[in-house]
Design a protein around this motif. Sequence first.
Motif, mmCIF file in Angstrom:
data_model
loop_
_atom_site.group_PDB
_atom_site.id
_atom_site.type_symbol
_atom_site.label_atom_id
_atom_site.label_comp_id
_atom_site.label_asym_id
_atom_site.label_seq_id
_atom_site.Cartn_x
_atom_site.Cartn_y
_atom_site.Cartn_z
ATOM 1 N N ARG A 89 -3.114 -6.687 2.101
ATOM 2 C CA ARG A 89 -2.850 -7.339 0.818
ATOM 3 C C ARG A 89 -1.591 -8.192 0.810
ATOM 4 N N GLY A 90 -0.655 -7.911 1.706
ATOM 5 C CA GLY A 90 0.669 -8.500 1.601
ATOM 6 C C GLY A 90 0.843 -9.801 2.361
ATOM 7 N N LEU A 91 2.004 -10.424 2.134
ATOM 8 C CA LEU A 91 2.352 -11.664 2.825
ATOM 9 C C LEU A 91 2.573 -11.443 4.311
ATOM 10 N N GLU A 92 2.723 -10.178 4.728
ATOM 11 C CA GLU A 92 2.974 -9.906 6.130
ATOM 12 C C GLU A 92 1.830 -10.360 7.029
ATOM 13 N N THR A 93 0.617 -10.465 6.495
ATOM 14 C CA THR A 93 -0.511 -10.910 7.318
ATOM 15 C C THR A 93 -0.304 -12.335 7.811
ATOM 16 N N ARG A 94 0.520 -13.095 7.103
ATOM 17 C CA ARG A 94 0.855 -14.453 7.548
ATOM 18 C C ARG A 94 2.235 -14.514 8.208
ATOM 19 N N LEU A 95 3.232 -13.884 7.575
ATOM 20 C CA LEU A 95 4.611 -14.040 8.023
ATOM 21 C C LEU A 95 4.888 -13.348 9.355
ATOM 22 N N VAL A 96 4.335 -12.157 9.546
ATOM 23 C CA VAL A 96 4.634 -11.421 10.779
ATOM 24 C C VAL A 96 4.056 -12.121 12.016
ATOM 25 N N PRO A 97 2.763 -12.480 12.041
ATOM 26 C CA PRO A 97 2.254 -13.188 13.229
ATOM 27 C C PRO A 97 2.974 -14.500 13.496
ATOM 28 N N GLU A 98 3.381 -15.193 12.418
ATOM 29 C CA GLU A 98 4.105 -16.463 12.606
ATOM 30 C C GLU A 98 5.401 -16.262 13.370
ATOM 31 N N ARG A 99 6.008 -15.077 13.213
ATOM 32 C CA ARG A 99 7.272 -14.797 13.902
ATOM 33 C C ARG A 99 7.054 -14.145 15.269
ATOM 34 N N GLY A 100 5.789 -13.947 15.662
ATOM 35 C CA GLY A 100 5.496 -13.483 17.003
ATOM 36 C C GLY A 100 5.498 -11.984 17.211
ATOM 37 N N TYR A 101 5.405 -11.206 16.126
ATOM 38 C CA TYR A 101 5.403 -9.753 16.270
ATOM 39 C C TYR A 101 4.016 -9.191 15.981
ATOM 40 N N PRO A 102 3.623 -8.126 16.697
ATOM 41 C CA PRO A 102 2.334 -7.489 16.405
ATOM 42 C C PRO A 102 2.372 -6.791 15.055
ATOM 43 N N LEU A 103 1.251 -6.842 14.342
ATOM 44 C CA LEU A 103 1.140 -6.243 13.010
ATOM 45 C C LEU A 103 0.059 -5.179 13.028
ATOM 46 N N GLU A 104 0.402 -3.981 12.603
ATOM 47 C CA GLU A 104 -0.544 -2.879 12.477
ATOM 48 C C GLU A 104 -0.814 -2.644 10.999
ATOM 49 N N LEU A 105 -2.075 -2.699 10.599
ATOM 50 C CA LEU A 105 -2.432 -2.545 9.188
ATOM 51 C C LEU A 105 -2.741 -1.089 8.864
ATOM 52 N N ILE A 106 -2.216 -0.644 7.726
ATOM 53 C CA ILE A 106 -2.466 0.704 7.227
ATOM 54 C C ILE A 106 -2.936 0.607 5.784
ATOM 55 N N PRO A 107 -3.575 1.662 5.242
ATOM 56 C CA PRO A 107 -4.007 1.609 3.846
ATOM 57 C C PRO A 107 -2.801 1.573 2.907
ATOM 58 N N PRO A 108 -2.803 0.711 1.889
ATOM 59 C CA PRO A 108 -1.677 0.643 0.954
ATOM 60 C C PRO A 108 -1.642 1.861 0.041
ATOM 61 N N VAL A 109 -0.435 2.196 -0.420
ATOM 62 C CA VAL A 109 -0.278 3.280 -1.384
ATOM 63 C C VAL A 109 0.517 2.745 -2.569
ATOM 64 N N PRO A 110 -0.114 1.903 -3.402
ATOM 65 C CA PRO A 110 0.603 1.395 -4.575
ATOM 66 C C PRO A 110 0.788 2.502 -5.604
ATOM 67 N N MET A 111 1.978 2.534 -6.210
ATOM 68 C CA MET A 111 2.263 3.561 -7.201
ATOM 69 C C MET A 111 1.841 3.069 -8.580
ATOM 70 N N PRO A 112 0.904 3.759 -9.270
ATOM 71 C CA PRO A 112 0.500 3.346 -10.613
ATOM 72 C C PRO A 112 1.687 3.391 -11.576
ATOM 73 N N ARG A 113 1.805 2.373 -12.401
ATOM 74 C CA ARG A 113 2.912 2.319 -13.359
ATOM 75 C C ARG A 113 2.636 3.170 -14.594
ATOM 76 N N LYS A 114 1.358 3.474 -14.870
ATOM 77 C CA LYS A 114 1.006 4.252 -16.040
ATOM 78 C C LYS A 114 -0.006 5.326 -15.639
ATOM 79 N N PRO A 115 -0.084 6.433 -16.416
ATOM 80 C CA PRO A 115 -1.098 7.459 -16.133
ATOM 81 C C PRO A 115 -2.494 6.842 -16.132
ATOM 82 N N SER A 116 -3.258 7.146 -15.077
ATOM 83 C CA SER A 116 -4.591 6.572 -14.948
ATOM 84 C C SER A 116 -5.367 7.369 -13.911
ATOM 85 N N ALA A 117 -6.620 6.975 -13.722
ATOM 86 C CA ALA A 117 -7.423 7.613 -12.682
ATOM 87 C C ALA A 117 -6.818 7.380 -11.299
ATOM 88 N N ASP A 118 -6.149 6.227 -11.126
ATOM 89 C CA ASP A 118 -5.516 5.940 -9.836
ATOM 90 C C ASP A 118 -4.435 6.958 -9.514
#
Length: 382
Positions: A61-90
């Motif tokens: 989801r992040g800008l790292e998918t573009r910025l990291v390869p442009e700088r020549g470093y390997p990128l390993e993708l992991i599942p995101p853990v966004p913190m919900p701002r309000k009580p919800s099913a998430d």
Amino acid sequence: MSEPGAGKGSSQEVGSGKRGRPTVVVAGGGTAGHIEPALALADAVVRLCPDASVVALGTSRGLETRLVPERGYPLELIPPVPMPRKPSADLLRLPLKVRDSVKRTREVLERVGADVVVGFGGYVALPAYLAARGRVPIVVHEANQHAGLANKVGARFARSVAVAVPGTPLPGARVVGIPLRRSITTLDRVALRAEARKYFGLDPEAPTLLVFGGSQGARSINTAVSGAAREFAAAGVGVLHAHGPKNTLVVQEFPGKPAYLPVPYLERMDLAYAAADAVLCRSGAMTVAEVSAVGLPAVFVPLPHGNGEQALNARPAVDAGAALLIEDSALTPATVAERVVPLVADPDRVAKMGAAAVGLGHREADEVLATMVLEAAGVGMT
């Protein structure tokens, strides 16, 4: 928050153990404010220890998918853990998401032979900290005065904690500043001025204001500054305005006057800084650090959302006389005409504010943090 399936052991359980050839894993995905310091740190690590390997963690989801390869470093993708701002099913599903992301992250750390994990906060850092706990040494870097949740968790079991500003309430914190790209910290604005003006097609001599509102632009800044185009022209001031790739900006032209140049995005930020005499922008931690490092007088317009962090970021520069602060709600074409145009048109005031800005920067932050990281990985630094 406890770590699912936490294990105990020394830092050698996952790491390669090759003390002269460490593998450094950086976790700073999501926004440029997390990614750019991580990449600046990566560059410094390789500069100080050429045999080191650096691997970046991120999500799709992040800008790292573009910025990291442009700088020549390997990128390993992991599942995101966004913190919900309000009580919800998430929120109810959060423990399962954390457990899955930590498991996947631990697999990455084992596969690459991580010797140290460096986190910069955000939703990539939290699973990295939990996956590394008890297995790989952790170094935490916090850019803001109010630490985020991920770094509060990571700092509890980190080998070292680095912060950008004094007063950040993390245990054992050392103030180092924010790691910045060498193209910024070594920038000679005077030497590059003519080249930079030619690159953008700006007037070679006119006082010039640089305007940007983050990577996506800022509507309030776009509207207020472009609305003062006539006043900029009358004062003989040129403008380089990055309005954001998803926005458009139509500005009235005034023949015979310095150009007001709207552009979607600034690929060469170093040249943009070199072309400018002053800057009007948001006051994210990374932006404030860069503007101070290059010695530009600033008009900071803090993001009106959140916990007031951007206003806090701007305060040291304002107190030092290096910047003005205008609240987003007060930013209008009239305000720009009254407060910004006269500033840019006054060379003595610009010079005085620029000198005050230079003293605020931490140009060596990248190598200071890199030394902390390499020492945590077991590499002796002399």
